[in-house]
Design an enzyme around this catalytic site. Structure first.
Site, PDB file in Angstrom:
ATOM      1  N   GLU A 152       0.813  -1.219   0.000  1.00  0.00           N
ATOM      2  CA  GLU A 152       0.000   0.000   0.000  1.00  0.00           C
ATOM      3  C   GLU A 152       0.851   1.275   0.000  1.00  0.00           C
ATOM      4  O   GLU A 152       0.518   2.259  -0.656  1.00  0.00           O
ATOM      5  CB  GLU A 152      -0.917  -0.015   1.233  1.00  0.00           C
ATOM      6  CG  GLU A 152      -2.073   0.943   1.118  1.00  0.00           C
ATOM      7  CD  GLU A 152      -3.085   0.745   2.242  1.00  0.00           C
ATOM      8  OE1 GLU A 152      -3.702  -0.338   2.297  1.00  0.00           O
ATOM      9  OE2 GLU A 152      -3.230   1.670   3.056  1.00  0.00           O
ATOM     10  N   ASP A 153       1.943   1.261   0.723  1.00  0.00           N
ATOM     11  CA  ASP A 153       2.689   2.506   0.976  1.00  0.00           C
ATOM     12  C   ASP A 153       4.083   2.592   0.369  1.00  0.00           C
ATOM     13  O   ASP A 153       4.725   3.638   0.485  1.00  0.00           O
ATOM     14  CB  ASP A 153       2.831   2.743   2.490  1.00  0.00           C
ATOM     15  CG  ASP A 153       1.498   2.949   3.183  1.00  0.00           C
ATOM     16  OD1 ASP A 153       0.534   3.341   2.497  1.00  0.00           O
ATOM     17  OD2 ASP A 153       1.426   2.711   4.393  1.00  0.00           O
TER      18      ASP A 153
END
Ligand code: NDP
Ligand code: ZN
Length: 180
Positions: A66-67
């Site tokens: 996600e990051d």
């Protein structure tokens, strides 16, 4: 000799630390982001009583796709399909608007696998404790309260998974006067 499991966990922690090295939490002290994923893994072993190695690895890796620039293929190659699939269950679709992603976390929570629910419970527990510890830069008290209320709706779909973590979450919701 050092057990294979210990080596795997250390390798996984190192992978997460490298991936998140430039990322910071939203608190005033700008805590390194990797403190969060290590803390989530620690909640699982120390409070959740979890000894499933893939679940602990998934906790350490849960925000990498996600990051950071990490792909599922990379996780699959490094840590296997089981771990990669658990991380997939922890990953929001970043092409969707923030509000939609937040709504999907609520509606999808109950459909997660038992092992993904464990990581999700530990993740929420860590973040709510972090918000209690200190208010992120630029957040109003109102926004913190909204976050607790949203989190309680996600947790509603995760119930019946781990009594100890759910009790700890309920304690936090009660302190905030959030209905359950
Ligand atoms: P969030 O509100 O979702 O931010 C919280 C997330 O940031 C956590 O889930 C956690 O995710 C991570 N995080 C990093 N540092 C901390 C920390 N110290 N404590 C707790 N969590 C931390 O996302 P955004 O900041 O992008 O805000 C968008 C949302 O906020 C919108 O839905 C909007 O409606 C709302 N909003 C509300 C406002 C208000 O005043 N009420 C103002 C502006 C936006 P992880 O597990 O990945 O680390
Ligand atoms: Zn997280």
């Amino acid at each position: 000799a050092l057990s294979k499991v210990v080596k795997e966990i250390v390798r996984c922690t190192n992978f997460a630390a490298l991936k998140h090295k430039d990322q910071r939490r939203k608190d005033k002290q700008q805590t390194p982001y990797v403190n969060h994923v290590i803390g989530v893994a620690h909640i699982l072993v120390s409070e959740g009583g979890i000894s499933d190695v893939s679940v602990i690895q998934a906790a350490l890796l849960h925000d990498t796709v996600e990051d950071t620039d990490t792909s599922f293929y990379e996780l699959q190659a490094e840590f296997g399909e089981d771990v990669a699939n658990l991380v997939k269950e922890m990953t929001d679709d970043k092409s969707l608007p923030k509000a939609e992603r937040k709504a999907l976390q609520i509606s999808h929570a109950s459909q997660a696998s038992y092992r993904a629910k464990l990581v999700k419970l530990a993740d929420k527990l860590y973040n709510l404790r972090d918000l209690r510890r200190c208010t992120p830069e630029g957040w109003s008290e109102e926004r913190v309260q909204e976050y607790f209320e949203w989190a309680s709706q996600v947790v509603a779909g995760l119930r019946g998974t781990n009594q100890t973590m759910e009790d700890a979450l309920d304690q936090l919701f009660m302190e905030r006067g959030v209905e359950m």
